[in-house]
Design a protein around this motif. Structure first.
Motif, PDB file in Angstrom:
ATOM      1  N   ARG A 214     -28.600   9.106 -37.838  1.00 38.50           N
ATOM      2  CA  ARG A 214     -28.859  10.388 -37.171  1.00 38.50           C
ATOM      3  C   ARG A 214     -27.554  11.072 -36.776  1.00 38.50           C
ATOM      4  O   ARG A 214     -27.378  12.267 -36.984  1.00 38.50           O
ATOM      5  CB  ARG A 214     -29.741  10.181 -35.945  1.00 38.50           C
TER       6      ARG A 214
ATOM      7  N   TYR B 280     -25.768  12.243 -40.247  1.00 41.78           N
ATOM      8  CA  TYR B 280     -26.397  13.322 -41.009  1.00 41.78           C
ATOM      9  C   TYR B 280     -26.551  14.609 -40.195  1.00 41.78           C
ATOM     10  O   TYR B 280     -26.508  15.697 -40.764  1.00 41.78           O
ATOM     11  CB  TYR B 280     -27.731  12.856 -41.603  1.00 41.78           C
ATOM     12  N   THR B 281     -26.701  14.510 -38.885  1.00 39.69           N
ATOM     13  CA  THR B 281     -26.812  15.733 -38.080  1.00 39.69           C
ATOM     14  C   THR B 281     -25.444  16.214 -37.594  1.00 39.69           C
ATOM     15  O   THR B 281     -25.076  17.361 -37.825  1.00 39.69           O
ATOM     16  CB  THR B 281     -27.768  15.551 -36.884  1.00 39.69           C
ATOM     17  N   ASP B 282     -24.669  15.348 -36.941  1.00 40.01           N
ATOM     18  CA  ASP B 282     -23.402  15.782 -36.350  1.00 40.01           C
ATOM     19  C   ASP B 282     -22.301  15.975 -37.385  1.00 40.01           C
ATOM     20  O   ASP B 282     -21.529  16.917 -37.297  1.00 40.01           O
ATOM     21  CB  ASP B 282     -22.930  14.780 -35.287  1.00 40.01           C
TER      22      ASP B 282
ATOM     23  N   MET C  61     -26.875  18.558 -40.901  1.00 36.44           N
ATOM     24  CA  MET C  61     -28.275  18.666 -41.298  1.00 36.44           C
ATOM     25  C   MET C  61     -29.157  18.606 -40.057  1.00 36.44           C
ATOM     26  O   MET C  61     -28.688  18.295 -38.966  1.00 36.44           O
ATOM     27  CB  MET C  61     -28.625  17.527 -42.267  1.00 36.44           C
ATOM     28  N   THR C  62     -30.427  18.895 -40.230  1.00 37.32           N
ATOM     29  CA  THR C  62     -31.407  18.817 -39.156  1.00 37.32           C
ATOM     30  C   THR C  62     -32.364  17.680 -39.457  1.00 37.32           C
ATOM     31  O   THR C  62     -32.854  17.561 -40.587  1.00 37.32           O
ATOM     32  CB  THR C  62     -32.204  20.144 -39.071  1.00 37.32           C
ATOM     33  N   GLU C  63     -32.629  16.849 -38.453  1.00 36.36           N
ATOM     34  CA  GLU C  63     -33.631  15.802 -38.663  1.00 36.36           C
ATOM     35  C   GLU C  63     -35.003  16.449 -38.658  1.00 36.36           C
ATOM     36  O   GLU C  63     -35.304  17.306 -37.820  1.00 36.36           O
ATOM     37  CB  GLU C  63     -33.560  14.719 -37.590  1.00 36.36           C
TER      38      GLU C  63
ATOM     39  N   PHE D  32     -33.881  14.212 -43.292  1.00 31.87           N
ATOM     40  CA  PHE D  32     -32.978  15.292 -42.896  1.00 31.87           C
ATOM     41  C   PHE D  32     -33.086  16.449 -43.883  1.00 31.87           C
ATOM     42  O   PHE D  32     -33.377  16.241 -45.061  1.00 31.87           O
ATOM     43  CB  PHE D  32     -31.530  14.781 -42.871  1.00 31.87           C
TER      44      PHE D  32
ATOM     45  N   ALA E 166     -31.202  20.470 -44.882  1.00 38.50           N
ATOM     46  CA  ALA E 166     -30.270  21.597 -44.716  1.00 38.50           C
ATOM     47  C   ALA E 166     -30.623  22.588 -45.816  1.00 38.50           C
ATOM     48  O   ALA E 166     -30.416  22.303 -46.994  1.00 38.50           O
ATOM     49  CB  ALA E 166     -28.820  21.145 -44.831  1.00 38.50           C
TER      50      ALA E 166
END
Length: 125
Positions: A21, A24-26, A30-32, A47, A49
């Protein structure tokens, strides 16, 4: 007839979801997205984007994908590489694909990821 790639699935070891998490997000930005409840019980995370969707599933005897990988097209590849490097991700540039700039990196469990951007030049030019 095939019309599009819906998603790419990668594997990860059990219990690695917090690291995934964060990466892939920070790091990637991307957005979970929520998994359906019946699938969420299996672990892993999804995830997105834009139109790009990556699913990371839990595999008990996990081995990272070192050769197989998703090829993720980006816009502004130099700035994107700087973003990853500033957040602690390795960036390995590769200039062997004509008509593209590209680099490789790895997610926190060792899966290979390719990032590429067309240069607008014809291959072989």
């Amino acid at each position: 007839m095939l019309v599009a790639v819906d998603h790419v699935q990668l594997a990860a070891p059990p219990g690695s979801e917090p690291k995934l998490r964060a990466y892939y997000t920070d790091v990637l930005g991307m957005t979970e997205i929520p998994k359906p409840p019946v699938l969420a019980a299996r672990g892993g995370c999804w995830f997105r984007a834009g139109a790009v969707e990556l699913h990371v599933g839990v595999e008990a005897d996990f081995r990272p994908a070192r050769k197989a990988h998703p090829g993720l097209r980006v816009r502004g590849i130099s700035a994107y590489a700087e973003r990853l490097a500033a957040r602690g991700a390795d960036v390995l540039w590769d200039d062997t694909l004509p008509g593209h700039r590209r680099f490789y990196s790895e997610d926190p469990v060792g899966n290979r990821l390719e990032f590429l951007e067309p240069t607008g030049e014809s291959p072989g030019a």
